[in-house]
Design a protein around this motif. Sequence first.
Motif, short mmCIF file in Angstrom:
data_model
loop_
_atom_site.label_atom_id
_atom_site.label_comp_id
_atom_site.label_asym_id
_atom_site.label_seq_id
_atom_site.Cartn_x
_atom_site.Cartn_y
_atom_site.Cartn_z
N ASP A 128 -28.29 -41.47 -18.83
CA ASP A 128 -28.76 -42.72 -19.33
C ASP A 128 -27.98 -43.23 -19.96
O ASP A 128 -28.25 -44.16 -20.96
N ALA A 129 -26.46 -42.96 -20.18
CA ALA A 129 -25.77 -43.66 -21.35
C ALA A 129 -24.19 -43.51 -20.56
O ALA A 129 -24.04 -42.46 -19.71
N PRO A 130 -23.25 -44.46 -21.06
CA PRO A 130 -21.92 -44.40 -20.86
C PRO A 130 -21.30 -43.05 -20.98
O PRO A 130 -21.62 -42.25 -21.88
N PRO A 131 -20.11 -42.89 -20.36
CA PRO A 131 -19.46 -41.46 -20.75
C PRO A 131 -18.67 -41.44 -21.96
O PRO A 131 -18.49 -42.68 -22.43
N THR A 132 -18.56 -40.36 -22.74
CA THR A 132 -18.00 -40.23 -23.89
C THR A 132 -16.76 -39.27 -23.95
O THR A 132 -17.03 -38.19 -23.02
N ALA A 133 -15.79 -39.57 -24.70
CA ALA A 133 -14.80 -38.46 -24.70
C ALA A 133 -14.75 -38.10 -26.04
O ALA A 133 -14.72 -38.87 -27.16
N TYR A 134 -14.47 -36.76 -26.45
CA TYR A 134 -14.12 -36.30 -27.99
C TYR A 134 -12.82 -35.36 -27.86
O TYR A 134 -12.63 -34.55 -27.20
N THR A 135 -11.92 -35.81 -28.81
CA THR A 135 -10.82 -35.17 -29.23
C THR A 135 -10.83 -34.34 -30.68
O THR A 135 -11.26 -35.08 -31.26
N SER B 27 -7.33 -30.59 -28.27
CA SER B 27 -8.36 -30.38 -27.32
C SER B 27 -9.02 -31.58 -26.72
O SER B 27 -8.91 -32.79 -27.52
N LEU B 28 -9.58 -31.58 -25.50
CA LEU B 28 -10.45 -32.77 -25.09
C LEU B 28 -11.67 -32.47 -24.52
O LEU B 28 -11.41 -31.29 -23.57
N LYS B 29 -12.63 -33.17 -24.70
CA LYS B 29 -14.13 -32.84 -24.12
C LYS B 29 -14.39 -34.14 -23.68
O LYS B 29 -14.69 -35.33 -24.37
N LEU B 30 -15.05 -34.31 -22.23
CA LEU B 30 -15.49 -35.55 -21.73
C LEU B 30 -16.80 -34.87 -21.39
O LEU B 30 -17.24 -33.90 -20.69
N MET B 31 -18.01 -36.07 -21.59
CA MET B 31 -19.03 -35.89 -21.54
C MET B 31 -19.97 -36.92 -20.41
O MET B 31 -19.64 -38.03 -21.04
N GLU B 32 -20.63 -36.54 -19.58
CA GLU B 32 -21.28 -37.84 -18.75
C GLU B 32 -22.94 -37.50 -18.95
O GLU B 32 -23.24 -36.47 -19.28
N PHE B 33 -23.50 -38.70 -18.86
CA PHE B 33 -24.89 -38.68 -19.32
C PHE B 33 -25.74 -39.50 -18.09
O PHE B 33 -25.06 -40.28 -17.30
N GLU C 266 -24.34 -33.23 -30.98
CA GLU C 266 -25.71 -33.64 -30.40
C GLU C 266 -25.33 -34.10 -29.16
O GLU C 266 -26.43 -33.96 -28.37
N LEU C 267 -24.45 -35.01 -28.86
CA LEU C 267 -24.16 -35.49 -27.42
C LEU C 267 -24.10 -34.13 -26.46
O LEU C 267 -24.40 -34.48 -25.28
N GLU C 268 -23.42 -33.34 -26.83
CA GLU C 268 -23.28 -32.13 -25.86
C GLU C 268 -24.31 -31.48 -25.29
O GLU C 268 -24.63 -31.36 -24.26
N SER C 269 -25.64 -31.66 -26.15
CA SER C 269 -26.85 -31.18 -25.79
C SER C 269 -27.61 -31.66 -24.74
O SER C 269 -28.50 -31.50 -24.23
N LEU C 270 -27.01 -33.34 -24.77
CA LEU C 270 -27.67 -34.14 -23.94
C LEU C 270 -26.89 -34.30 -22.61
O LEU C 270 -27.39 -35.19 -21.47
N ALA C 271 -25.59 -33.95 -22.53
CA ALA C 271 -24.76 -34.28 -21.30
C ALA C 271 -25.45 -33.64 -20.00
O ALA C 271 -25.85 -32.59 -20.20
N THR C 272 -25.04 -34.34 -18.91
CA THR C 272 -25.49 -33.75 -17.76
C THR C 272 -24.12 -33.08 -17.19
O THR C 272 -24.12 -32.29 -16.26
N GLU C 273 -22.99 -33.67 -17.70
CA GLU C 273 -21.66 -32.96 -17.07
C GLU C 273 -20.55 -32.98 -18.28
O GLU C 273 -20.83 -33.86 -19.24
N ILE C 274 -19.85 -31.89 -18.33
CA ILE C 274 -19.09 -31.61 -19.40
C ILE C 274 -17.48 -31.08 -18.90
O ILE C 274 -17.82 -30.23 -18.12
N TYR C 275 -16.78 -31.93 -19.12
CA TYR C 275 -15.27 -31.51 -18.88
C TYR C 275 -14.35 -31.30 -20.02
O TYR C 275 -14.22 -32.08 -20.78
#
Length: 277
Positions: free
Chosen positions: A217-224, A209-215, A92-101
């Motif tokens: 209108d919201a703080p950044p999030t990490a997913y492992t 694995s690691l996924k970093l997401m930036e938004f 869900e967050l992935e679809s809202l992210a402006t940057e994904i690393y």
Amino acid sequence: MANGSRQAVWEFFGAELKRRRENADLTQVELGARVFVSGGYIGQFEQAIRKPQLDVAQRIDEVLQTDGIFERLCRKLIDDPRYAEYFAKAAELESLATEIYEFAPALVPGLLQTRAYAWAVTVATNPFAVDEYIEEKVSGRMDRARILKDATRPLYWVVLHENVLRIPVGGPEGMAEQLDHIARLTRERTVVVQVLPYAAGPYPIMTGSLKLMEFDDAPPTAYTEAVYSGNLLDNPAVVKRAHAAYDQIRAAALSPQASLPLIESAAEDFRRCASTT
């Protein structure tokens, strides 16, 4: 719920949001300010381009006094059987992210997978599942990848460990197709891809694995993610540490310019192997 049905519900969500907002005599900017997102996001929700997070849907219900309709719709759509329970929120967050690393130590990330590769991975992890179940999971992965085709697609930067180029998922022909797909997206500048070579030695994140997401209108999030489990991290200190680890990996990796020939060479190796079998 089929992809078309799911999209139709999101479109209903957007049309109903616009109707209720206008009935409340609020502009997109005014509603956005009250639910802590931008007016542009409200417009994208109404056009079903972006999908709101559950807490945003709840605030919309509160502001527009809609008796929970948007929360119920959002819950229905978020409860997606195509994704593992531990990954649903990250999707869900992935679809809202402006940057994904992203860092992938062994497998091609879902957003870059071809259908054949996704099918082979899903069968390997679900060896006794029926084809209908496999198709449901693969369709979900292909649907996620559509964000890279959107006009509002996120900046997407991926570091692949060299393992990803060498493990023959789906056989030599399927791997050649998969690596060609990554090379094409790289040449089209849809994604930035680096390869972390074996020669780089140990790296900071060796357990998953690691996924970093930036938004916007919201703080950044990490997913492992590890074996049958995933963790969504939003503690600022932990996310900052994850970013630092990713930066170390990216610094040790080959440059994007040097990575592309290696990806293409690996694809050619698999193609030769396929032609001799």
